[in-house]
Scaffold this motif. Structure first.
Motif, mmCIF file in Angstrom:
data_model
loop_
_atom_site.group_PDB
_atom_site.id
_atom_site.type_symbol
_atom_site.label_atom_id
_atom_site.label_comp_id
_atom_site.label_asym_id
_atom_site.label_seq_id
_atom_site.Cartn_x
_atom_site.Cartn_y
_atom_site.Cartn_z
ATOM 1 N N SER A 46 55.576 -48.790 50.593
ATOM 2 C CA SER A 46 56.223 -48.662 51.905
ATOM 3 C C SER A 46 55.302 -48.082 52.977
ATOM 4 O O SER A 46 55.571 -48.226 54.156
ATOM 5 N N LYS A 47 54.190 -47.442 52.589
ATOM 6 C CA LYS A 47 53.286 -46.829 53.571
ATOM 7 C C LYS A 47 52.059 -47.670 53.872
ATOM 8 O O LYS A 47 51.207 -47.266 54.650
ATOM 9 N N LEU A 67 59.842 -45.521 43.210
ATOM 10 C CA LEU A 67 59.107 -46.227 44.256
ATOM 11 C C LEU A 67 58.008 -47.075 43.639
ATOM 12 O O LEU A 67 57.538 -46.784 42.543
#
Length: 161
Positions: A116-117, A135
């Motif tokens: 996600s980053k 995650l």
């Protein structure tokens, strides 16, 4: 499945510490290297509950350790290399290994981060789902300019291999 969970618990016991942090030098980049080696920079940011180091292996031999957060630099001869990462724990289980073809005279910057980053310019090398954190994390090849900014305050591990 129970055996896998038990092994994972043993590995994490070796990695879970709140007192161990990278104490080596702060990152310092210096350009100008020889054309006969490739410089590989691996770095990662803080991961909740993990303060150990992650061993960086090249073709089956441990070369450096990356702290959480921290960085490691490894120089290699050009060619296709197997890069592996293993928690520095009593039971050493390789995690997220990949093959990469390195060119002499080049710098390569790899960051381990949650999917996600990742930025639009990050090139995915290998990712996997982390059951404990819920995650997906992965290794990404990062643009040099971006990497040099992100590496500014990261430290090397206090005791290299």
């Amino acid at each position: 499945m129970r055996i896998v969970i038990a092994l994972l618990a043993l590995v994490l016991q070796g990695c879970m510490s709140t007192e161990v942090v990278p104490k080596g030098p702060v990152f310092n980049y210096s350009a100008g290297q020889s054309n006969d080696k490739a410089n590989l920079y691996f770095y990662q940011f803080d991961m909740p509950g993990v303060n150990s180091c992650l061993l960086v292996g090249i073709d089956g031999k441990y070369k450096e350790c990356i702290g959480y957060p921290g960085y490691a630099k490894v120089s290699v001869t050009p060619g296709n290399k197997k890069v592996s990462f293993t928690p520095n724990a009593p039971i050493k289980i390789s995690n997220l290994d990949f093959n990469y073809d390195f060119e002499g005279g080049k710098d390569y910057f790899f960051v381990y981060q949650p999917v996600s980053k990742k930025s639009a310019s990050d090139v995915e090398v290998k990712t996997q789902y982390n059951m404990i954190l819920g995650l997906s994390y992965g290794w990404y090849l990062v643009d040099k300019r971006q990497a040099l900014v992100q590496l500014q305050n990261l430290r090397a591990w206090h005791k290299a291999i």
